[in-house]
Design an enzyme around this catalytic site. Structure first.
Site, PDB file in Angstrom:
ATOM      1  N   GLU A   1      43.497  39.925  40.762  1.00  0.00           N
ATOM      2  CA  GLU A   1      44.142  41.786  41.716  1.00  0.00           C
ATOM      3  C   GLU A   1      45.063  41.824  42.216  1.00  0.00           C
ATOM      4  OE1 GLU A   1      41.897  45.649  42.525  1.00  0.00           O
ATOM      5  OE2 GLU A   1      40.587  43.576  43.221  1.00  0.00           O
TER       6      GLU A   1
ATOM      7  N   ASP B   1      39.493  38.608  43.464  1.00  0.00           N
ATOM      8  CA  ASP B   1      39.651  40.186  44.183  1.00  0.00           C
ATOM      9  C   ASP B   1      40.458  40.350  45.214  1.00  0.00           C
ATOM     10  OD1 ASP B   1      38.476  42.724  44.447  1.00  0.00           O
ATOM     11  OD2 ASP B   1      37.566  42.243  45.724  1.00  0.00           O
TER      12      ASP B   1
END
Length: 738
Positions: free
Chosen positions: A466, A413
């Site tokens: 990401e 993330d």
């Protein structure tokens, strides 16, 4: 004066009783004093203490009170250490226990060396709470890193949360504290009580390497025995590498477990891991997805963070069951032929007082300077990637999920927030790197080392980043300067194409480049095309809600968009609910609106996604060369006036090419000529306007045969009907390639 007072130095006795002694193992337990063998025990819960020999079970002596709660005595006729138990009494209650200070250390010199160096690849097997046998006695070994602490204790119901009773042994200069507590078993709750370097008492801390945690809002760690699970997924583990390469079909169903499906008859509770193993796994398999991706399952205190502010990185959240229940869920995925990816958050952590924040007093896991250690976007703290022990903690955690839970991939993330020191910071609010630049060199080195470690241990796994900027080489090998991820989320593609789709079709010709720009860089990384949870929250509405037009057009637009996505180079990711056109913005506190499947348009959307997935998986041209420019060729990417895009996809030699035509206006086109790379019959394989999906059923039944009429730079072409707001796939019927 009580003669036993001679057996304990008064200053040390006072420090023990006050809970201020930093090395109780030097005092408590068995020790030689001159020519005598002395036993000292701090047991404030007892009125009397007797010493029993384990081998014979006989009483050797009674210890005398030295001060309140502190007992001492000389062991008669003994010169050497021996195994003993304590018989304790208070009022009429009598019980027997092993003495924690009668056991030696469990961690070896190699553990201590590797932990100190920050290179312990299986750090979780040294730190944390481990159930097992030590020196022939069953119990739990606890170990924690707290280098700035004056004293660390394990506390829980088992010792009345009294930090004086189980003070840990400090291991040299590494800052590791350890203790073996006999009789502690799986399921026991505990925390660490820590005195900082100034002997000030800190808030009780959960175990950074704890394998279990209480259900929020409770915050204690739970002893969990991770040993002995009888995995039954050997076949999957041996074959998964072939299914996770860049030349394979990968279609990911992203899920937030708490809100995928609830049980309204039982207080609207979420499903358990075991219930998800039945319902979610079966659904994802039926829908043709190849992978399930879970929003973070590491324990997190605040449900509204969806797991993206974790506290217990080594503990699957107890919201849905125990660790072995989560293992059973993973196993069910594998039995169904599905890979499991979990979102992993090494970019920041919350400042909850029971967590990592100022764990042993000063900044430890985080930077001390808020210009480096505070994240303004999320009101969280940033890991100090330049500290070897912190790097080790995070990299070992990544490895932990692969080894202990057999997960197949990590999606990392907020990588962009890690890459840049000035991320979301104004001038003067960040500190340049050693060269004066904005890149976070330590974070870059951390991600490279993490990928080298997990892929080095098992190259069948996958990692995905990401990453929302144009940072080069995210999925390039580290030996060429890349970050070493297997895949990168294509955030630019997602942003551009969703903006385009939100435009009224009459205006789309002015924004045509938003649908084509992604092809300028589509092969620079190993991309995943993500329509994730981030696109259906914070006022953005649902995917369906972002489509313009009346009800029919909104559904048609979304079907056309999904067709465009599945025909575009790159692996696929779709957040739950998108597959049946969830109408409302995602709400993490309620179930998806499964009742919408009672309505034909939503059932049609679900059928389309199912068919897209199955068609994709059995059509090599749509996936084999996702990261190779030779796998894509525009037929006509410049038809702005009609807002029609057409392109070809190619697989390896011997596979059949696929022609994709997408019409993003509600205007049907009859007799529309499309160039093709070779003669033959082109079968219509999938049409998002088909009646079974809720469309107008305009199409090309039976396919179209090519003619030697030049078009779009090809010597042959086919004449087709292009349905309104639709994407149509054609495949060459003969076994030829362009």
């Amino acid at each position: 004066m009580n003669m036993t007072a001679e057996l304990v130095d008064p200053a040390e006795a006072a420090a023990l009783i006050a809970g201020q002694h930093g090395d109780p193992f030097a005092v408590l337990g068995l020790h030689r004093l001159d020519d005598r063998l002395v036993l000292r025990a701090l047991r404030p819960e007892a009125d009397g203490v007797e010493v029993l020999e384990v081998r014979t079970g006989r009483k050797l002596c009674a210890l005398e009170p030295v001060a309140k709660g502190l007992f001492a005595g000389v062991i008669p006729r003994r010169k050497n250490r021996f195994a003993y138990k304590l018989r304790l009494s208070r009022g009429g209650d009598v019980w027997e226990e092993y003495d924690a200070y009668g056991f030696g250390p469990r961690l070896g010199d190699l553990d201590e060396y590797l932990l100190g160096e920050g290179t312990h690849r299986q750090l979780w097997r040294a730190l944390g709470a481990h159930v097992g046998s030590h020196e022939g006695v069953e119990g739990t070994h606890f170990a924690v890193w707290a280098p700035n602490a004056a004293r660390v204790s394990v506390v829980g119901d088992f010792n009345g949360w009294d930090g004086r009773r189980n003070v840990m042994r400090r291991r040299g200069a590494t800052g590791i504290h350890e203790i073996f507590l006999p009789g502690i078993t799986d399921g026991v709750t505990y925390k660490y009580e820590i005195l900082d370097g100034d002997h000030a008492l800190l808030p009780l801390k959960a175990d950074p390497v704890g394998f279990g945690a209480e259900h929020p809002p409770k915050t204690a760690s739970i002893v969990r025995d991770l040993s002995g699970y009888d995995w039954a997924d050997a076949g999957w583990m041996q074959s998964r590498g072939a299914q996770q390469k860049i030349d394979q079909p990968i279609s990911i169903y992203e899920v937030h477990l708490e809100s995928w499906r609830r049980v309204p008859e039982e207080g609207n509770r979420s499903l358990s891991y075991l219930e998800h193993a039945q319902q979610l796994v079966g659904y994802a398999r039926d829908m043709g997805f190849t992978h399930i991706e879970l929003t973070p399952v590491s324990e997190y205190p605040f449900g509204g963070s969806w797991g993206y502010q974790p506290v217990g990185l080594f503990a699957p959240t107890s919201r849905f069951g125990a660790p072995n229940d989560f293992r059973a869920f993973v196993e069910a995925c594998h039995a169904a032929g599905l890979g499991l990816i979990i979102d992993w958050v090494p970019g920041h952590f919350p400042s909850d007082e029971h967590g990592l924040a100022r764990f042993d007093g000063p900044a430890l896991y985080e930077h001390a300077d808020p210009k480096e250690g505070y994240h303004p976007d999320w009101n969280t703290l940033v890991y100090n990637y330049g500290r070897s022990e912190v790097q080790n903690f995070l990299i070992a955690n990544a490895q932990f999920w692969f080894e202990e839970y057999h997960i197949d991939g990590l999606r990392v993330d907020a990588v962009a927030s890690m890459l840049y020191r000035d991320y979301s910071r104004k001038d003067g609010e960040w500190i340049p790197n050693q060269h004066g630049g904005r890149e976070n060199l330590e974070a870059i080195a951390f991600m490279q080392r993490m990928n080298e470690t997990v892929y080095g241990a098992d190259d069948t796994i996958m990692t995905a980043a990401e990453e929302s900027t144009a940072f080069p080489g995210v999925s390039a090998p580290t030996d060429t300067g890349g970050l070493g991820f297997g895949f990168k989320w294509n955030m630019g593609w997602m942003n551009d194409t969703l903006r385009y789709m939100s435009e009224d079709p009459i205006n789309r010709k002015y924004h045509h480049d938003k649908m084509t720009f992604g092809l300028h860089y589509a092969f620079s990384e190993n991309f995943i095309l993500p329509l994730s949870h981030d696109e259906v929250v914070h006022g953005k509405g649902s995917l369906l809600g972002r489509m313009p037009g009346d009800d029919w057009q909104r559904f048609a637009n979304l079907r056309a968009y999904f067709g465009f996505m599945w025909g575009h180079p790159g692996k696929k990711l779709l957040f739950m609910g998108g597959e049946f056109a969830q109408a409302q913005e995602w709400n993490n506190e309620t179930s998806l609106d499964w009742h919408l499947l009672d309505q034909a348009p939503h059932r049609g959307m679900q059928a389309l996604i199912r068919d897209l997935n199955h068609f994709y998986a059995k059509t090599p041209a749509l996936y084999q060369r996702d990261s190779d420019p030779e796998g894509f060729r525009w037929v006509d990417g410049g038809n702005q006036a009609d807002s029609i895009l057409s392109w070809l996809r190619f697989g390896d030699e011997g596979t059949r090419p696929v022609l994709v035509v997408a019409n993003f206006t509600p205007v049907p086109r009859e007799g529309f000529r499309i160039g093709v790379p070779q003669s033959g019959h082109w079968d219509e394989r999938l049409n998002s306007d088909a009646a079974i999906y809720g469309g107008s059923d305009m199409g090309n039944p039976g396919g179209r045969h090519s003619h030697e009429i030049a078009a779009h730079g090809f010597s042959h072409s086919i004449e087709i009907s292009v349905p309104p707001l639709a994407t149509v796939f054609f495949e060459l019927a003969e076994n030829r390639h362009a």
